[in-house]
Write a protein that holds these residues in place. Structure first.
Motif: not given
Length: 194
Positions: A170-194
């Motif tokens: 199993t390949v494991q990935f994670a997203i941490l709330a404070d350190e990573e979520w803001p950038a991940v969220k911004a990236g997803l919002v930008a992808r959906l807006a494109a």
């Protein structure tokens, strides 16, 4: 962390927690691409559907999983399923997984839209960590998870037994709330807006 079972919706998808009324509509959606089920712990196509559904509902009733049907908007078609599962309030973490989409919606905005809703819901509920795991043999799934912006954490060797009996890495990935979520969220919002 207190995850509630409720409808999650944006302009692209509506995630509806499993209800008995979803069962008949979801069955044919999952009856595609049997090879894609090979790396999963359980299959949900064909004759496997009922036992898969029952296990998801049992986990839901036990509080360890929130299974959703994924309804594409604006046409309202049910196009797949996903879950928040391995919900561990004492550790403030959960996983996103048991995800399957009809082949015709793979690579569209459905998956990033659904992931945005699930991640937002988990972090709003107090999660500090959301995990996403996949079979080491599933390169397409790994690429999709990396594209989300999740952090690769390693490979868990012989971690799970698939429904076919194969011991998978199993390949494991994670997203941490404070350190990573803001950038991940911004990236997803930008992808959906494109």
């Amino acid at each position: 962390m207190q995850l509630s079972s409720r409808v999650l919706e944006n302009a692209f998808v509506r995630l509806e927690p499993f209800e008995d009324s979803h069962k008949a509509a979801l069955r044919p959606v999952l009856d595609h691409d049997p090879a894609a089920w090979g790396g999963m712990v359980s299959a949900a196509y064909g004759e496997h559907f009922d036992s898969w559904w029952n296990a998801a509902v049992t986990a839901r009733d036990g509080g360890s999983r929130i299974p959703y049907v994924v309804r594409r908007l604006p046409d309202g078609d049910i196009v797949g399923t996903t879950s928040l599962y391995e919900i561990k309030p004492e550790h403030r973490r959960c996983e996103i997984g048991s995800t399957f989409y009809r082949p015709d919606v793979r690579g569209t905005k459905v998956n990033p839209a659904a992931k945005l809703l699930l991640l937002q819901h988990a972090f709003d509920a107090g999660a500090v960590r959301v995990e996403i795991i996949t079979d080491a043999n599933n390169a397409a799934s790994q690429a999709a998870i990396r594209k989300l912006g999740a952090t690769f954490e390693g490979v868990l060797r012989q971690h799970k037994r698939t429904w076919t009996g194969r011991m998978r890495d199993t390949v494991q990935f994670a997203i941490l709330a404070d350190e990573e979520w803001p950038a991940v969220k911004a990236g997803l919002v930008a992808r959906l807006a494109a």
